[in-house]
Design an enzyme around this catalytic site. Structure first.
Site, short mmCIF file in Angstrom:
data_model
loop_
_atom_site.label_atom_id
_atom_site.label_comp_id
_atom_site.label_asym_id
_atom_site.label_seq_id
_atom_site.Cartn_x
_atom_site.Cartn_y
_atom_site.Cartn_z
N ASP A 54 15.59 39.60 1.22
CA ASP A 54 16.99 39.19 1.29
C ASP A 54 17.36 39.09 2.76
O ASP A 54 17.32 40.09 3.48
CB ASP A 54 17.87 40.23 0.58
CG ASP A 54 19.35 39.84 0.53
OD1 ASP A 54 19.74 38.88 1.23
OD2 ASP A 54 20.11 40.50 -0.20
N VAL A 55 17.70 37.89 3.23
CA VAL A 55 17.97 37.73 4.65
C VAL A 55 19.22 38.48 5.10
O VAL A 55 19.45 38.65 6.30
CB VAL A 55 18.08 36.24 5.06
CG1 VAL A 55 16.77 35.52 4.83
CG2 VAL A 55 19.23 35.54 4.35
N TYR A 145 32.92 31.10 3.24
CA TYR A 145 31.93 30.09 3.61
C TYR A 145 32.28 29.45 4.95
O TYR A 145 31.42 29.31 5.82
CB TYR A 145 31.86 29.02 2.52
CG TYR A 145 30.66 28.11 2.64
CD1 TYR A 145 29.38 28.56 2.30
CD2 TYR A 145 30.80 26.81 3.11
CE1 TYR A 145 28.28 27.72 2.41
CE2 TYR A 145 29.71 25.97 3.22
CZ TYR A 145 28.45 26.43 2.88
OH TYR A 145 27.36 25.60 2.99
N LYS A 149 30.01 29.62 8.34
CA LYS A 149 29.42 28.40 8.91
C LYS A 149 30.03 28.06 10.27
O LYS A 149 29.33 27.53 11.15
CB LYS A 149 29.57 27.25 7.93
CG LYS A 149 28.73 27.41 6.67
CD LYS A 149 27.24 27.51 6.97
CE LYS A 149 26.38 27.48 5.71
NZ LYS A 149 24.94 27.52 6.00
N THR A 179 21.60 19.62 -5.16
CA THR A 179 20.79 20.82 -5.36
C THR A 179 21.51 21.70 -6.38
O THR A 179 22.58 21.35 -6.88
CB THR A 179 20.62 21.61 -4.05
OG1 THR A 179 21.88 22.19 -3.68
CG2 THR A 179 20.14 20.69 -2.92
#
Length: 233
Positions: A54-55, A145, A149, A179
């Site tokens: 898990d990053v 998000y 980002k 995706t």
């Protein structure tokens, strides 16, 4: 004249088991390179070196990157394609979910790059970070998000200034792609018309373009989106 690399070499790809990451794995292989995958679930991967991690776990990802680099004998590039989202108004998104988005998207990017830096300096390699059109424009119900980002964009620009002449740094700003990224969203947050979503293979090809630049030439930013997407300009 400086020569263009013949292959992308050994490329560490986070989130390489699905979506853009999986498209990058295939693009690197097709170009004669060696993809190395980091992902939370690598059970479906075949024929590629992969590490389950898990990053968002900085200690675990640091150890895993070092293990991967040692096993591969070095590294030419890193592409940080791992990313998640949790949509909703700020007060409606659970604190742990909100912070997880930042942990994966921003801190995960930073920890992977940091751990890979010695190998990238040795090879005079390249880093491609994956931001988003929402790194340029904040929208409602996407505070986590957008925060993550926007952070990736600032980190990447500062990193490019810090590593100039040592390691190439490119910020990738992709529009929406076809995706499974949107699958776990409530219906109101899913794209209503996927005809305006880009094929991840197109985005992967753009990454390969950046990786294959000759020494001394850098692609600092790539904005790539479907022709009919409204996120640019």
């Amino acid at each position: 004249m400086t020569s263009q690399p013949t292959t992308p070499g050994r490329v560490l790809i986070t989130g390489g088991a699905s979506g853009l990451g999986a498209a990058l794995v295939e693009a690197v292989r097709a170009a004669g390179g060696t993809p190395i995958v980091l992902d939370r679930d690598i059970s479906a991967l075949e024929g590629v070196t992969a590490y389950e991690v898990d990053v968002a776990d900085t200690a675990a990802v640091t150890a895993t990157v070092r293990e991967a680099v040692e096993a591969a004998g070095g590294l030419e590039a890193v592409v940080t394609a791992a990313g998640i989202d949790r949509c909703g108004r700020l007060e409606d998104v659970a604190v742990e979910d909100w912070e997880k988005v930042v942990a994966v998207n921003l801190f995960g990017t930073v920890s992977v790059v940091r751990a890979a830096l010695p190998a990238l300096r040795a090879s005079r390699g390249r880093v491609v970070t994956v931001a988003s059109t929402l790194a340029l424009k904040g929208v409602s119900d996407a505070t986590a998000y957008c925060a993550s980002k926007f952070g990736v964009l600032g980190f990447t620009q500062a990193l490019a200034a810090e590593l100039k002449g040592e390691v190439g740094v490119t910020q990738l700003i992709p529009g929406g792609m076809k995706t499974r990224f949107f699958d776990d969203r409530d219906e109101q947050y899913r794209p209503q018309d996927d005809s305006q979503l880009n094929d991840p293979e197109n985005v992967a090809a753009a990454v390969l373009f950046a990786l294959n630049q000759p020494a001394g030439c850098e692609v600092r930013e790539l904005f790539i989106a479907h022709a009919e997407e409204g996120s640019w300009p």
